[in-house]
Design an enzyme around this catalytic site. Sequence first.
Site, PDB file in Angstrom:
ATOM      1  N   ASP A   1     -27.023 -54.196  55.244  1.00 54.10           N
ATOM      2  CA  ASP A   1     -27.626 -55.581  53.579  1.00 54.10           C
ATOM      3  C   ASP A   1     -27.989 -54.938  52.505  1.00 54.10           C
ATOM      4  OD1 ASP A   1     -29.538 -54.535  55.113  1.00 54.10           O
ATOM      5  OD2 ASP A   1     -30.599 -56.213  55.326  1.00 54.10           O
TER       6      ASP A   1
ATOM      7  N   HIS B   1     -10.752 -35.366  39.246  1.00 54.05           N
ATOM      8  CA  HIS B   1     -11.879 -36.175  38.670  1.00 54.05           C
ATOM      9  C   HIS B   1     -12.720 -35.476  39.865  1.00 54.05           C
ATOM     10  CE1 HIS B   1     -10.970 -39.722  35.849  1.00 54.05           C
ATOM     11  NE2 HIS B   1     -11.206 -38.749  35.410  1.00 54.05           N
TER      12      HIS B   1
ATOM     13  N   ASP C   1     -17.935 -32.679  33.384  1.00 46.75           N
ATOM     14  CA  ASP C   1     -17.573 -34.024  32.613  1.00 46.75           C
ATOM     15  C   ASP C   1     -18.873 -35.327  33.162  1.00 46.75           C
ATOM     16  OD1 ASP C   1     -16.521 -36.308  32.135  1.00 46.75           O
ATOM     17  OD2 ASP C   1     -14.648 -35.679  33.102  1.00 46.75           O
TER      18      ASP C   1
ATOM     19  N   ASP D   1     -18.926 -40.371  27.540  1.00 46.11           N
ATOM     20  CA  ASP D   1     -18.320 -39.341  28.290  1.00 46.11           C
ATOM     21  C   ASP D   1     -18.046 -38.248  27.698  1.00 46.11           C
ATOM     22  OD1 ASP D   1     -16.046 -38.556  30.060  1.00 46.11           O
ATOM     23  OD2 ASP D   1     -14.924 -40.274  29.467  1.00 46.11           O
TER      24      ASP D   1
ATOM     25  N   HIS E   1      -3.077 -34.226  31.613  1.00 50.18           N
ATOM     26  CA  HIS E   1      -3.617 -35.585  31.303  1.00 50.18           C
ATOM     27  C   HIS E   1      -3.939 -36.162  29.689  1.00 50.18           C
ATOM     28  CE1 HIS E   1      -7.398 -34.235  30.175  1.00 50.18           C
ATOM     29  NE2 HIS E   1      -7.464 -33.131  31.308  1.00 50.18           N
TER      30      HIS E   1
ATOM     31  N   HIS F   1      -9.463 -41.648  25.899  1.00 49.59           N
ATOM     32  CA  HIS F   1      -9.169 -43.543  26.115  1.00 49.59           C
ATOM     33  C   HIS F   1     -10.097 -44.017  25.060  1.00 49.59           C
ATOM     34  CE1 HIS F   1     -12.810 -42.530  28.204  1.00 49.59           C
ATOM     35  NE2 HIS F   1     -11.858 -41.128  28.772  1.00 49.59           N
TER      36      HIS F   1
ATOM     37  N   HIS G   1     -13.488 -45.910  30.699  1.00 54.18           N
ATOM     38  CA  HIS G   1     -12.370 -46.208  30.596  1.00 54.18           C
ATOM     39  C   HIS G   1     -12.129 -47.303  29.696  1.00 54.18           C
ATOM     40  CE1 HIS G   1     -11.174 -42.762  33.256  1.00 54.18           C
ATOM     41  NE2 HIS G   1     -11.477 -42.572  32.332  1.00 54.18           N
TER      42      HIS G   1
ATOM     43  N   GLU H   1      -9.889 -34.585  24.758  1.00 55.41           N
ATOM     44  CA  GLU H   1     -10.587 -34.244  26.165  1.00 55.41           C
ATOM     45  C   GLU H   1      -9.645 -33.686  26.195  1.00 55.41           C
ATOM     46  OE1 GLU H   1     -11.188 -36.449  29.225  1.00 55.41           O
ATOM     47  OE2 GLU H   1     -11.198 -38.894  28.193  1.00 55.41           O
TER      48      GLU H   1
ATOM     49  N   TYR I   1      -5.394 -26.546  33.204  1.00 55.08           N
ATOM     50  CA  TYR I   1      -6.573 -26.483  34.548  1.00 55.08           C
ATOM     51  C   TYR I   1      -4.911 -25.713  34.874  1.00 55.08           C
ATOM     52  CZ  TYR I   1      -8.693 -30.521  32.683  1.00 55.08           C
ATOM     53  OH  TYR I   1      -8.891 -31.252  31.590  1.00 55.08           O
TER      54      TYR I   1
ATOM     55  N   ARG J   1     -11.796 -27.949  30.412  1.00 53.65           N
ATOM     56  CA  ARG J   1     -12.218 -29.244  29.692  1.00 53.65           C
ATOM     57  C   ARG J   1     -12.603 -29.107  28.800  1.00 53.65           C
ATOM     58  NH1 ARG J   1     -10.574 -32.321  33.651  1.00 53.65           N
ATOM     59  NH2 ARG J   1     -12.751 -33.673  33.809  1.00 53.65           N
TER      60      ARG J   1
ATOM     61  N   GLU K   1     -14.247 -32.546  25.999  1.00 48.03           N
ATOM     62  CA  GLU K   1     -14.147 -33.482  25.462  1.00 48.03           C
ATOM     63  C   GLU K   1     -15.236 -33.921  24.669  1.00 48.03           C
ATOM     64  OE1 GLU K   1     -15.135 -36.299  29.253  1.00 48.03           O
ATOM     65  OE2 GLU K   1     -13.538 -37.498  27.591  1.00 48.03           O
TER      66      GLU K   1
HETATM   67  N1  GLY Z   1     -15.039 -38.706  33.000  1.00 45.85           N
HETATM   68  C1  GLY Z   1     -14.103 -39.159  33.004  1.00 45.85           C
HETATM   69  C2  GLY Z   1     -12.784 -38.977  32.130  1.00 45.85           C
HETATM   70  O1  GLY Z   1     -13.190 -38.199  30.795  1.00 45.85           O
HETATM   71  O2  GLY Z   1     -11.780 -39.755  31.424  1.00 45.85           O
HETATM   72 MN    MN Z   2     -15.149 -37.682  30.575  1.00 40.11          MN
HETATM   73 MN    MN Z   3     -12.742 -38.909  29.264  1.00 42.11          MN
END
Ligand code: GLY
Ligand code: MN
Ligand code: MN
Length: 459
Positions: free
Chosen positions: A69, A277, A294, A305, A366, A370, A377, A394, A398, A415, A417
């Site tokens: 609950d 992720h 990240d 982000d 990737h 975004h 996102h 970003e 990898y 990465r 970003e």
């Molecule tokens: N943190 C998820 C992305 O960079 O899209």
């Molecule tokens: Mn990110």
């Molecule tokens: Mn991102």
Amino acid sequence: MKTRKNLKYLIFLFFCGWFHFHLQASFAGDSFAILAQEFAKRRAAFVQKMPDSSLAIFFAAPSKTRSNDVPYEYRQDSNFYYLTGVSQPNTILLIARNGSEQSHEAVLFMPRPHPYLASWDGAPLSEDKAKKLSGIATVKLTDDFDDELTSRLANRRNLFYTFRNELLQEPVSRTRFFISHQSTQALQEKYPGLTVHSPSAFLAQLRQIKSPAEIALMRRAIAITCDALTEAMRRARPGMFEYQLEAIIEFVFKREGAEYPAFPSIIGSGPNSTVLHHASNRRKTADGDLVVMDVGAEFCGYSADVTRTMPVNGKFNDRQREIYEIVLRAQKAALAIIKPGAPFRAAHEAAKAVIDNAGYGPYFTHGTSHYLGLDTHDVGERKPLLAGMVITVEPGIYIPEGAALDRAYWNIGIRVEDDVLVTADGCEILSIGVPREIAEIEKLMRQKSASDFSSSDVQ
Ligand code: GLY
Ligand code: MN
Ligand code: MN
């Protein structure tokens, strides 16, 4: 001369006062982050997109169970929040466009106060506070919603509503209203003149362009995130667990007033740096590891982000340096392309070209950008950029264990970003508060943290 000077001084004082007022209005607690007039403007803009004789209804997000609950911390549906500023469950927004005019009515339906529930969870928003917050003058009880909707649907031609299964299962928030239990088709059979549409595309169009007030909140979310990453870099050392870096980051989020991490913090060290992720964050770091961090604070509903990659021992080795420089060059190439009119994919193509030319194309798996906003996102059609959009940039490389490269390159995941505001003639990097150049990162990691953590040695 003196008079002019005085006049200038008076004008200066006036603007100080104005600025101070607006800052206060914007930052006086999360409920008042965006002023009621702005919510009213958003509803009016939404109404203009609906055809004549339309009704729109939006349900607040239900609270979600974490275990037995015990619920998760509540997060409002982004569209509901965008239109009302109200962050509580069991609440319904109805917007009616009346005739061909652009005049409309908005009604907010709120849960009936319940003394016993209030003693556990606190009272729901008062009617008065809800009005002040949202700018909606008509507030009713959810108990009245069924009847009101039934009568308003008669002779309507369009209903804007998102059917969501999760809403059907919510026990408290459901009014007795039949709409919750029927499909679009059933509804249209009951009201033959009615067409049911989704409001999502219209809202996405509006949410895509950020207002000055939204940009101010995003700057704050991003500044907090940069501070958190800076703190983690200063405190990192080999032997720390990923979750200890996560703790430092999320401590700074809370310390600086962010409500939550906008998404599960990704702290990927060594082999985990190559997992896009990775979020379990249980691994112990080792000398020589890279760590991809990240993370993003959520402030007044708006998400940051930002990703930085650091060597946990404070010094990049030659291979790490080589790959890092390629990723950074790719990011700079993407940033150079961003301006109004540039196709959404142009930044990705620029970054990809750099990484492909360096021979690491297969390891960039990737997209580069975004939208960012109430959702990490964020919503919106990927179309040529417009001033006022906020996007991420970003790129990454990898290289997992077993990759067809010299094994000295295995487990290098990098990465970088940043969050970027599209301006009238280019873009502004909003996340410049944390370094991304190798020399600056290494310099920062040599500095001792100034922050007062109670547990200073987390190894
Ligand atoms: N943190 C998820 C992305 O960079 O899209
Ligand atoms: Mn990110
Ligand atoms: Mn991102």
